[in-house]
Design a protein around this motif. Structure first.
Motif, PDB file in Angstrom:
ATOM      1  N   ASP A 118       0.804  -1.217   0.000  1.00 50.05           N
ATOM      2  CA  ASP A 118       0.000   0.000   0.000  1.00 50.05           C
ATOM      3  C   ASP A 118       0.836   1.266   0.000  1.00 50.05           C
ATOM      4  OD1 ASP A 118       1.064  -0.130   2.492  1.00 50.05           O
ATOM      5  OD2 ASP A 118      -0.816   0.211   3.562  1.00 50.05           O
ATOM      6  N   SER A 119       2.140   1.147  -0.196  1.00 53.07           N
ATOM      7  CA  SER A 119       2.965   2.358  -0.244  1.00 53.07           C
ATOM      8  C   SER A 119       4.173   2.098  -1.132  1.00 53.07           C
ATOM      9  CB  SER A 119       3.447   2.738   1.154  1.00 53.07           C
ATOM     10  OG  SER A 119       4.402   1.790   1.593  1.00 53.07           O
ATOM     11  N   ALA A 120       4.754   3.179  -1.591  1.00 61.12           N
ATOM     12  CA  ALA A 120       5.948   3.047  -2.425  1.00 61.12           C
ATOM     13  C   ALA A 120       7.057   2.338  -1.657  1.00 61.12           C
ATOM     14  CB  ALA A 120       6.416   4.420  -2.894  1.00 61.12           C
ATOM     15  N   ALA A 121       7.124   2.619  -0.371  1.00 61.33           N
ATOM     16  CA  ALA A 121       8.168   1.992   0.448  1.00 61.33           C
ATOM     17  C   ALA A 121       7.988   0.470   0.471  1.00 61.33           C
ATOM     18  CB  ALA A 121       8.125   2.552   1.862  1.00 61.33           C
ATOM     19  N   HIS A 122       6.759   0.017   0.558  1.00 64.18           N
ATOM     20  CA  HIS A 122       6.521  -1.426   0.563  1.00 64.18           C
ATOM     21  C   HIS A 122       6.867  -2.047  -0.775  1.00 64.18           C
ATOM     22  CE1 HIS A 122       3.497  -1.402   4.151  1.00 64.18           C
ATOM     23  NE2 HIS A 122       4.730  -1.106   4.496  1.00 64.18           N
ATOM     24  N   LEU A 123       6.503  -1.351  -1.833  1.00 60.68           N
ATOM     25  CA  LEU A 123       6.826  -1.872  -3.164  1.00 60.68           C
ATOM     26  C   LEU A 123       8.336  -1.947  -3.348  1.00 60.68           C
ATOM     27  CD1 LEU A 123       4.231   0.095  -5.338  1.00 60.68           C
ATOM     28  CD2 LEU A 123       4.102  -2.301  -4.636  1.00 60.68           C
ATOM     29  N   ARG A 124       8.986  -0.889  -2.923  1.00 60.79           N
ATOM     30  CA  ARG A 124      10.444  -0.858  -3.105  1.00 60.79           C
ATOM     31  C   ARG A 124      11.121  -1.915  -2.238  1.00 60.79           C
ATOM     32  NH1 ARG A 124      13.552   4.732  -3.441  1.00 60.79           N
ATOM     33  NH2 ARG A 124      12.300   5.132  -1.608  1.00 60.79           N
ATOM     34  N   ALA A 125      10.621  -2.084  -1.043  1.00 60.14           N
ATOM     35  CA  ALA A 125      11.202  -3.101  -0.167  1.00 60.14           C
ATOM     36  C   ALA A 125      11.060  -4.485  -0.807  1.00 60.14           C
ATOM     37  CB  ALA A 125      10.517  -3.069   1.196  1.00 60.14           C
ATOM     38  N   ALA A 130      16.562  -7.773  -5.730  1.00 58.49           N
ATOM     39  CA  ALA A 130      17.259  -8.075  -6.986  1.00 58.49           C
ATOM     40  C   ALA A 130      18.698  -7.575  -7.009  1.00 58.49           C
ATOM     41  CB  ALA A 130      16.481  -7.502  -8.164  1.00 58.49           C
ATOM     42  N   HIS A 131      18.913  -6.354  -6.515  1.00 56.36           N
ATOM     43  CA  HIS A 131      20.274  -5.800  -6.558  1.00 56.36           C
ATOM     44  C   HIS A 131      20.737  -5.323  -5.184  1.00 56.36           C
ATOM     45  CE1 HIS A 131      19.000  -5.281 -10.876  1.00 56.36           C
ATOM     46  NE2 HIS A 131      20.163  -5.859 -11.026  1.00 56.36           N
ATOM     47  N   ALA A 132      20.238  -5.978  -4.148  1.00 56.72           N
ATOM     48  CA  ALA A 132      20.587  -5.548  -2.796  1.00 56.72           C
ATOM     49  C   ALA A 132      22.093  -5.588  -2.590  1.00 56.72           C
ATOM     50  CB  ALA A 132      19.890  -6.444  -1.782  1.00 56.72           C
ATOM     51  N   ASN A 133      22.605  -4.575  -1.922  1.00 53.69           N
ATOM     52  CA  ASN A 133      24.038  -4.478  -1.580  1.00 53.69           C
ATOM     53  C   ASN A 133      24.948  -4.424  -2.796  1.00 53.69           C
ATOM     54  OD1 ASN A 133      23.393  -4.698   1.220  1.00 53.69           O
ATOM     55  ND2 ASN A 133      23.135  -6.907   0.889  1.00 53.69           N
ATOM     56  N   GLN A 134      24.412  -3.985  -3.917  1.00 53.50           N
ATOM     57  CA  GLN A 134      25.260  -3.855  -5.100  1.00 53.50           C
ATOM     58  C   GLN A 134      25.403  -2.387  -5.482  1.00 53.50           C
ATOM     59  OE1 GLN A 134      23.974  -6.276  -8.392  1.00 53.50           O
ATOM     60  NE2 GLN A 134      23.672  -8.085  -7.102  1.00 53.50           N
ATOM     61  N   THR A 135      26.541  -2.104  -6.085  1.00 53.64           N
ATOM     62  CA  THR A 135      26.778  -0.763  -6.610  1.00 53.64           C
ATOM     63  C   THR A 135      26.857  -0.847  -8.130  1.00 53.64           C
ATOM     64  OG1 THR A 135      28.014  -0.106  -4.645  1.00 53.64           O
ATOM     65  CG2 THR A 135      28.380   1.184  -6.651  1.00 53.64           C
ATOM     66  N   TRP A 136      26.071  -0.014  -8.786  1.00 53.29           N
ATOM     67  CA  TRP A 136      26.089   0.009 -10.247  1.00 53.29           C
ATOM     68  C   TRP A 136      26.463   1.410 -10.721  1.00 53.29           C
ATOM     69  CZ3 TRP A 136      24.309  -3.764 -14.023  1.00 53.29           C
ATOM     70  CH2 TRP A 136      24.128  -5.041 -13.459  1.00 53.29           C
ATOM     71  N   VAL A 137      27.398   1.463 -11.653  1.00 50.52           N
ATOM     72  CA  VAL A 137      27.763   2.730 -12.277  1.00 50.52           C
ATOM     73  C   VAL A 137      27.043   2.801 -13.623  1.00 50.52           C
ATOM     74  CG1 VAL A 137      29.632   4.129 -13.218  1.00 50.52           C
ATOM     75  CG2 VAL A 137      30.010   2.746 -11.156  1.00 50.52           C
ATOM     76  N   VAL A 138      26.311   3.862 -13.832  1.00 52.98           N
ATOM     77  CA  VAL A 138      25.620   4.031 -15.109  1.00 52.98           C
ATOM     78  C   VAL A 138      26.215   5.243 -15.823  1.00 52.98           C
ATOM     79  CG1 VAL A 138      23.405   4.313 -16.274  1.00 52.98           C
ATOM     80  CG2 VAL A 138      23.534   3.021 -14.129  1.00 52.98           C
ATOM     81  N   ASP A 139      26.685   4.985 -17.014  1.00 53.89           N
ATOM     82  CA  ASP A 139      27.365   5.982 -17.850  1.00 53.89           C
ATOM     83  C   ASP A 139      26.400   6.322 -18.974  1.00 53.89           C
ATOM     84  OD1 ASP A 139      28.798   6.981 -20.077  1.00 53.89           O
ATOM     85  OD2 ASP A 139      30.580   5.802 -19.625  1.00 53.89           O
ATOM     86  N   LEU A 167      17.308   0.476 -11.395  1.00 54.44           N
ATOM     87  CA  LEU A 167      18.336  -0.198 -10.600  1.00 54.44           C
ATOM     88  C   LEU A 167      18.234   0.212  -9.131  1.00 54.44           C
ATOM     89  CD1 LEU A 167      21.367   0.005 -13.066  1.00 54.44           C
ATOM     90  CD2 LEU A 167      20.230  -2.081 -12.271  1.00 54.44           C
ATOM     91  N   GLU A 168      17.996   1.492  -8.889  1.00 50.23           N
ATOM     92  CA  GLU A 168      17.833   1.951  -7.510  1.00 50.23           C
ATOM     93  C   GLU A 168      16.634   1.290  -6.853  1.00 50.23           C
ATOM     94  OE1 GLU A 168      19.706   6.439  -7.336  1.00 50.23           O
ATOM     95  OE2 GLU A 168      17.675   6.176  -8.092  1.00 50.23           O
ATOM     96  N   PHE A 169      15.551   1.240  -7.597  1.00 52.18           N
ATOM     97  CA  PHE A 169      14.320   0.659  -7.051  1.00 52.18           C
ATOM     98  C   PHE A 169      14.512  -0.813  -6.723  1.00 52.18           C
ATOM     99  CE2 PHE A 169       9.886  -0.920  -7.388  1.00 52.18           C
ATOM    100  CZ  PHE A 169       9.278  -0.032  -6.518  1.00 52.18           C
ATOM    101  N   THR A 170      15.343  -1.481  -7.509  1.00 53.78           N
ATOM    102  CA  THR A 170      15.578  -2.899  -7.265  1.00 53.78           C
ATOM    103  C   THR A 170      16.785  -3.117  -6.355  1.00 53.78           C
ATOM    104  OG1 THR A 170      16.757  -3.030  -9.384  1.00 53.78           O
ATOM    105  CG2 THR A 170      14.443  -3.695  -9.364  1.00 53.78           C
ATOM    106  N   GLY A 171      17.136  -2.081  -5.595  1.00 54.06           N
ATOM    107  CA  GLY A 171      18.049  -2.286  -4.486  1.00 54.06           C
ATOM    108  C   GLY A 171      19.474  -1.810  -4.653  1.00 54.06           C
TER     109      GLY A 171
END
Length: 630
Positions: A118-125, A130-139, A167-171
């Motif tokens: 019921d909230s964006a926070a729940h959806l994002r959680a 998918a990409h928890a604890n990962q760092t992605w560089v986007v060029d 990518l941010e939304f997926t962690g």
RNA sequence: GCGACGGUAGCUCAGCCGGAUAGAGCAACGGUUUUCUAAACCGUCGGUCGCGAGUUCGAGUCUCGCCCGUCGCGCCA
């Protein structure tokens, strides 16, 4: 991967985010419980289904049974017989055709999913695994300094930003890096022109315009073989050797360029973390030459330093040229240095480079080289993705140009989008005050340009058409924004707040979702979070065809996010949002929300609130701004 | 020549690891408004999935060959 118990639905009111993924997990363990031979090799292949067949379907039985010469229907029956209670509670299921297993969410389970998310926070959680604890560089974007951004720069910026947000939304932690073209031979001619003909007044009003003029003058004044060209080259050498005057000029060029670019970026909702252009890597290419030479990955050929890939059918003879015969670096060397920097400084787990498809060979060679180099040095190897896109053409199939044949400036294109949208708003909604119409036109116009670019599979060329992107029918930004506005309108009419969460992607930390919600609902009150959904209290079960179709579509959001995120193709999210908006419009026409029956009204308000949440969340992920009226 | 991407309804496009009767929008035609934004909704019409083989329970999707388009292939990025 899944740390939570894989139950689609349970009495603890714990509801999984991605129902298809959890169903897949459950079926896999069910195969073992059912005593299927070689159960570990069974892949359920759960996917979202055509609504005629249910919500999800498992196709894996067919391939599995065939490979083992089993009867697929009998195997499916065995599997179904062993399904755990968690699945029986949540789904109706049937075996169909040669051995498909179709699952249809029961209305109670559907209801529970919608209650929980019921909230964006729940959806994002839910999506963040998918990409928890990962760092992605986007060029992405990566324009050349001292030049206007033109229409050719649109796709990289728009697609790149959407990918960052996905990518941010997926962690992931995302590093947005604008790899500016801020170094090269053109600066010799520009400095040459600047020193002779610079107009301070023009520089003050539109610096980029003036720099382009000066470059053209410089270029025209220095034809091949002329003494003037030698002078221009001398300016370049001075710049490269750190001559203070030329370095200061170059810095000025970069500064005014970035300021101009930011005006475009502001309109597209883009903010870079870094602007590490080619110049940044000037002093970092020596290490690249040294290491690749020592490793014997690179070799000298015709005076240049190149890399061949003997195992590759084409690149065994097509060189990756990383230092020119005259000793100068080029973009291969700076791109190699860039990859290293991103791994060493940003600790990148993934690198995404968003450029047009014509650079495919370059990045294939680059990535092959990086893999060998990093492996030999034991550097951490990130995932490397070249996200390509096709050309933007006019409706005649040719490159987009102005009527006089010039390149279209991006600034002008965005202005035209807003102007065209303004004309439409003025026509459709003449009662709105001028300021409101302007604001709507900005969101609709820019959104239309962004969405047109995103909604199509990025691999193919895309035909730029004002009429199509601004249409209210079909898979367009105005259609989606209109659905959002209509939902806001319902709540406005009823004096309700749809969730107090109209900007779901504001910078809130990803919270651990609260697992209990009060059973007792209070009157709407922002001081009592959790009570804002009071209008949903007493919601009864979904009944009408339109309610059920909409509810079922809402629960497919996780699949759209997964697909778009995994493939780095935002059009999958666009398609889902379009279909969702379509289901909403059908529901809106068929079932009135503001009815007297409190139970019906509450459940329809809940559907409206969730549709709004997911539409807005999705559109914000694409980089669009949403509206409360239009 | 080698390679990448594309070729699906008249037009613009979807079609996920091969899955059920290939889907949308536009265009054309017909219908819906004392009701929350008709900028909407519902329906009808429309297909040799470039061509030809192959793989298999099943191919728009995979393999091979061919045709067409765009682009790339040594000192631009």
């Amino acid at each position: 991967m899944l740390q939570r118990p894989a139950l689609p639905f349970s009495r603890q009111m714990h509801v999984s985010f991605n129902l298809a993924a959890d169903l897949d997990t459950v079926l896999k363990s069910t195969a073992a419980a059912a005593g299927l031979e070689d159960a570990a090799a069974f892949a359920p292949e759960v996917r979202t289904a055509d609504p005629r067949h249910g919500d999800f379907q498992a196709n894996g039985v067919l391939g599995y049974a065939k490979a083992r010469k089993l009867n697929p229907r009998a195997t499916a029956e065995k599997l179904v017989a062993a399904l755990p209670d968690s699945v029986r509670e949540a789904y109706d299921f049937t075996i169909a055709g040669p051995g498909f297993i179709n699952f249809t969410l029961k209305p109670t389970a559907l209801f529970a999913w919608l209650r929980a998310h019921d909230s964006a926070a729940h959806l994002r959680a839910g999506a963040a695994a998918a990409h928890a604890n990962q760092t992605w560089v986007v060029d992405y974007s990566s324009p050349n300094t001292a030049k206007q951004m033109h229409v050719g720069h649109l796709r990289s910026a728009v697609i790149g930003e959407a990918i960052c947000r996905l990518l941010e939304f997926t962690g992931a932690k995302v590093v947005r890096d604008n790899h500016l073209g801020d170094w090269g031979t053109q600066f010799g001619k520009l400095i040459y022109g600047y020193k002779r003909w610079a107009d301070p007044a023009a520089l003050a009003t539109d610096a980029i315009e003036e720099l382009e003029r000066l470059y053209k003058l410089g270029h025209n004044a220095t034809p091949d073989g002329s003494p003037a060209l030698d002078e221009a080259r001398a300016e370049l050498v001075k710049l490269q050797n750190g001559d203070p005057e030329n370095v200061a000029l170059w810095q000025k060029f970069s500064d005014v360029s970035l300021a101009a670019f930011q005006q475009i970026y502001d309109r597209l909702g883009i903010k870079f973390d870094h602007n590490l252009g080619e110049s940044f890597y000037n002093d970092k290419v020596e290490r690249v030459y040294r290491e690749l030479t020592e490793l014997e990955i690179a070799e000298t050929s015709e005076g240049a330093l190149v890399v061949f890939h003997p195992e590759h059918p084409r690149f065994k003879t097509q060189p990756f040229l990383m230092r020119k015969a005259d000793g100068a670096s080029n973009y291969a060397s700076t791109d190699l240095a860039t990859a290293l920097h991103r791994v060493e400084q940003f600790k990148a787990d993934g690198i995404v480079v968003v450029t047009d498809f014509r650079q495919g060979d370059h990045f294939e060679q680059l990535f092959l080289t990086v893999k060998k180099w990093f492996a030999a040095k034991s550097y951490r190897l990130p995932e490397l993705h070249h996200v390509t896109f096709g050309a933007v053409t006019g409706e005649d199939g040719k490159a987009l140009k102005t009527r006089s044949g010039d390149v279209i400036k991006l600034k002008d294109l965005l202005n035209e989008a807003e102007d065209r949208a303004f004309a439409i708003v003025a026509e459709k909604n003449p009662d709105l005050p001028e300021a409101g119409r302007r604001d709507i036109a900005r969101a609709v116009g820019l959104g239309a340009v962004q969405y047109a670019d995103l909604s199509q599979n990025r691999s193919s060329n895309y035909v730029f058409s004002w009429d199509k992107m601004l249409a209210l029918d079909g898979n367009t930004a105005p259609y989606l924004l209109y659905a959002v506005a209509r939902i806001h309108s319902i709540f406005r009419k009823l004096g309700l707040d749809p969730a107090g969460d109209c900007h779901p992607l504001d910078d809130k930390p990803i919270p651990t979702p609260p697992r209990e919600k009060p059973d007792v609902c209070h009157l709407m009150d922002d001081k009592h979070p959790g009570a804002r959904m009071a209008f949903e209290a007493g919601a009864t079960a979904f009944e009408t065809a339109a309610e059920l179709a909409l509810a079922r579509k809402l629960a497919k959001f996780p699949d759209a996010i997964r697909l778009a995120g995994d493939t780095l193709r935002p059009h999958f999210l666009c398609l889902y949002l379009y279909e969702l908006a379509g289901e909403f419009s059908a529901f809106y026409t068929a079932d009135k929300v503001a009815v007297d029956d409190s139970g019906i009204r509450a459940r329809r308000l809940m559907l409206c609130a969730r549709t709004l949440l997911i539409l807005e969340t999705g559109l914000h992920l694409l980089g669009l701004r949403t509206l409360t009226r239009m």
